[in-house]
Design a protein around this motif. Structure first.
Motif, PDB file in Angstrom:
ATOM      1  N   LEU A 128      18.287   8.615   1.592  1.00 24.53           N
ATOM      2  CA  LEU A 128      17.239   8.384   2.582  1.00 24.53           C
ATOM      3  C   LEU A 128      15.864   8.744   2.021  1.00 24.53           C
ATOM      4  N   LEU A 129      15.780   9.857   1.317  1.00 21.66           N
ATOM      5  CA  LEU A 129      14.499  10.290   0.755  1.00 21.66           C
ATOM      6  C   LEU A 129      14.004   9.309  -0.312  1.00 21.66           C
ATOM      7  N   ILE A 130      14.908   8.856  -1.168  1.00 18.83           N
ATOM      8  CA  ILE A 130      14.509   7.928  -2.222  1.00 18.83           C
ATOM      9  C   ILE A 130      14.038   6.603  -1.616  1.00 18.83           C
ATOM     10  N   VAL A 131      14.696   6.148  -0.561  1.00 20.06           N
ATOM     11  CA  VAL A 131      14.236   4.949   0.144  1.00 20.06           C
ATOM     12  C   VAL A 131      12.843   5.186   0.726  1.00 20.06           C
ATOM     13  N   GLY A 132      12.609   6.384   1.242  1.00 15.06           N
ATOM     14  CA  GLY A 132      11.290   6.720   1.768  1.00 15.06           C
ATOM     15  C   GLY A 132      10.221   6.672   0.693  1.00 15.06           C
ATOM     16  N   TYR A 133      10.531   7.186  -0.492  1.00 13.92           N
ATOM     17  CA  TYR A 133       9.579   7.110  -1.600  1.00 13.92           C
ATOM     18  C   TYR A 133       9.277   5.643  -1.946  1.00 13.92           C
ATOM     19  N   ALA A 134      10.335   4.826  -1.980  1.00 14.22           N
ATOM     20  CA  ALA A 134      10.164   3.411  -2.319  1.00 14.22           C
ATOM     21  C   ALA A 134       9.292   2.701  -1.279  1.00 14.22           C
ATOM     22  N   TYR A 135       9.463   3.079  -0.012  1.00 15.97           N
ATOM     23  CA  TYR A 135       8.649   2.489   1.054  1.00 15.97           C
ATOM     24  C   TYR A 135       7.172   2.799   0.826  1.00 15.97           C
ATOM     25  N   MET A 136       6.871   4.035   0.433  1.00 18.81           N
ATOM     26  CA  MET A 136       5.480   4.396   0.170  1.00 18.81           C
ATOM     27  C   MET A 136       4.919   3.585  -0.993  1.00 18.81           C
ATOM     28  N   SER A 137       5.754   3.322  -1.995  1.00 19.19           N
ATOM     29  CA  SER A 137       5.276   2.532  -3.141  1.00 19.19           C
ATOM     30  C   SER A 137       4.972   1.096  -2.732  1.00 19.19           C
ATOM     31  N   LEU A 138       5.750   0.543  -1.811  1.00 18.99           N
ATOM     32  CA  LEU A 138       5.463  -0.804  -1.330  1.00 18.99           C
ATOM     33  C   LEU A 138       4.183  -0.840  -0.510  1.00 18.99           C
ATOM     34  N   ARG A 139       3.947   0.222   0.260  1.00 20.03           N
ATOM     35  CA  ARG A 139       2.685   0.311   1.000  1.00 20.03           C
ATOM     36  C   ARG A 139       1.513   0.350   0.023  1.00 20.03           C
ATOM     37  N   MET A 140       1.688   1.094  -1.057  1.00 19.37           N
ATOM     38  CA  MET A 140       0.652   1.151  -2.083  1.00 19.37           C
ATOM     39  C   MET A 140       0.422  -0.227  -2.684  1.00 19.37           C
ATOM     40  N   LEU A 141       1.511  -0.967  -2.914  1.00 24.62           N
ATOM     41  CA  LEU A 141       1.412  -2.316  -3.472  1.00 24.62           C
ATOM     42  C   LEU A 141       0.646  -3.239  -2.533  1.00 24.62           C
ATOM     43  N   ILE A 142       0.929  -3.149  -1.241  1.00 24.09           N
ATOM     44  CA  ILE A 142       0.257  -3.994  -0.251  1.00 24.09           C
ATOM     45  C   ILE A 142      -1.238  -3.666  -0.189  1.00 24.09           C
ATOM     46  N   ASN A 143      -1.558  -2.383  -0.298  1.00 20.59           N
ATOM     47  CA  ASN A 143      -2.963  -1.964  -0.207  1.00 20.59           C
ATOM     48  C   ASN A 143      -3.748  -2.272  -1.477  1.00 20.59           C
ATOM     49  N   ASN A 144      -3.045  -2.555  -2.570  1.00 25.01           N
ATOM     50  CA  ASN A 144      -3.718  -2.850  -3.836  1.00 25.01           C
ATOM     51  C   ASN A 144      -3.148  -4.139  -4.432  1.00 25.01           C
ATOM     52  N   LEU A 145      -3.142  -5.187  -3.608  1.00 20.44           N
ATOM     53  CA  LEU A 145      -2.533  -6.435  -4.039  1.00 20.44           C
ATOM     54  C   LEU A 145      -3.166  -6.950  -5.331  1.00 20.44           C
ATOM     55  N   PRO A 146      -2.346  -7.213  -6.325  1.00 21.72           N
ATOM     56  CA  PRO A 146      -2.863  -7.739  -7.590  1.00 21.72           C
ATOM     57  C   PRO A 146      -3.237  -9.210  -7.463  1.00 21.72           C
ATOM     58  N   THR A 147      -3.844  -9.724  -8.520  1.00 24.60           N
ATOM     59  CA  THR A 147      -4.303 -11.105  -8.472  1.00 24.60           C
ATOM     60  C   THR A 147      -3.158 -12.092  -8.596  1.00 24.60           C
ATOM     61  N   GLU A 148      -2.018 -11.665  -9.136  1.00 24.93           N
ATOM     62  CA  GLU A 148      -0.922 -12.602  -9.272  1.00 24.93           C
ATOM     63  C   GLU A 148       0.253 -12.227  -8.380  1.00 24.93           C
ATOM     64  N   ASN A 149       1.227 -13.112  -8.325  1.00 24.73           N
ATOM     65  CA  ASN A 149       2.376 -12.981  -7.438  1.00 24.73           C
ATOM     66  C   ASN A 149       3.070 -11.638  -7.623  1.00 24.73           C
ATOM     67  N   VAL A 150       3.296 -10.917  -6.518  1.00 26.03           N
ATOM     68  CA  VAL A 150       3.952  -9.611  -6.603  1.00 26.03           C
ATOM     69  C   VAL A 150       5.383  -9.740  -7.103  1.00 26.03           C
ATOM     70  N   LEU A 151       5.969 -10.931  -7.011  1.00 26.94           N
ATOM     71  CA  LEU A 151       7.335 -11.142  -7.482  1.00 26.94           C
ATOM     72  C   LEU A 151       7.424 -11.057  -9.003  1.00 26.94           C
ATOM     73  N   HIS A 152       6.270 -10.964  -9.667  1.00 22.92           N
ATOM     74  CA  HIS A 152       6.256 -10.823 -11.120  1.00 22.92           C
ATOM     75  C   HIS A 152       6.162  -9.358 -11.548  1.00 22.92           C
ATOM     76  N   LEU A 153       6.014  -8.437 -10.605  1.00 23.14           N
ATOM     77  CA  LEU A 153       5.701  -7.060 -10.933  1.00 23.14           C
ATOM     78  C   LEU A 153       6.913  -6.125 -10.880  1.00 23.14           C
ATOM     79  N   LYS A 154       6.930  -5.178 -11.788  1.00 20.25           N
ATOM     80  CA  LYS A 154       8.022  -4.210 -11.868  1.00 20.25           C
ATOM     81  C   LYS A 154       8.148  -3.396 -10.582  1.00 20.25           C
TER      82      LYS A 154
END
Length: 217
Positions: A128-154
């Motif tokens: 549960l905790l690791i999923v929570g960490y991953a959720y925060m990383s996705l929020r970070m990704l959304i707030n800092n959307l790169p110029t190219e498709n997110v499906l290309h990113l690690k």
């Protein structure tokens, strides 16, 4: 087929390590920080599962292996997310999650269960905790959307693998203790489900390794 699924918790990480090694050799590139975390997770699984199977084969209690696996996985992924998350609040939440897990883990071992019984609740909290960490990383990704498709990113594929494996593991292990009492004869199905999700997550982790690192706006 049944043999494959039963042993997929070892086969998946082992073959993924081999494929990843070939990938880095052919591409002549060095693993990124994210890649190193994935490789470390696979190595951890291969070593601990191999030891666990050896102990089981010799009729020696191997439950402490699962405790160690849970503890090491939490340390590994908490370190990863502490390093990549970009705000002090997020980093503090990771540290609080790690502290919560360690306290719960120690209480379970010394006051409720022991190293020689399988404690599915610490496994569930870890997931549960690791999923929570991953959720925060996705929020970070959304707030800092790169110029190219997110499906290309690690970071996207890494989070996808985490959500799949640890998300499924949470529901499997939170119900494991109860089901092992009321459906003891069929509880092995839960382990097969666990192994299947681990195997699929290994494929997604391989996709992560083959993907690009973070690209800023």
């Amino acid at each position: 087929m049944v043999f494959f699924i039963v042993n997929l918790d070892l086969i998946g990480p082992l073959f993924s390590l081999i494929i990843a090694a070939l990938f880095f050799y052919v591409k002549k590139t060095r693993p990124s920080f994210t890649d190193k975390i994935i490789l470390s997770f696979w190595i951890l699984q291969v070593i601990l599962i191999t030891i666990g199977l050896y102990l089981l084969e010799n009729r020696i209690n191997n439950h402490w292996i699962y405790h160690l696996n849970s503890f090491c996985s939490q340390l590994l992924f908490a370190r990863y997310y502490y390093c990549i998350l970009d705000t002090p609040r997020q980093k503090k939440l990771v540290l609080m999650g790690l502290l919560l897990f360690v306290v719960f883990y120690l209480i379970e071992i010394f006051f409720i269960h022991s190293l020689y019984t399988f404690n599915s609740y610490s496994y569930a909290l870890n997931a549960l905790l690791i999923v929570g960490y991953a959720y925060m990383s996705l929020r970070m990704l959304i707030n800092n959307l790169p110029t190219e498709n997110v499906l290309h990113l690690k970071i996207f594929w890494f989070a996808a693998a985490i959500f799949l494996y640890f998300g499924a593991s949470f529901f499997i292990f939170i119900s494991y203790h109860y089901l092992s009492q009321v459906l003891a004869r069929h509880v092995g199905i839960l382990w097969r489900m666990h192994n299947l999700f681990l195997g699929i997550s290994c494929v997604i982790f391989l996709k992560t390794i083959a993907s690009k690192t973070w690209i800023s706006k």
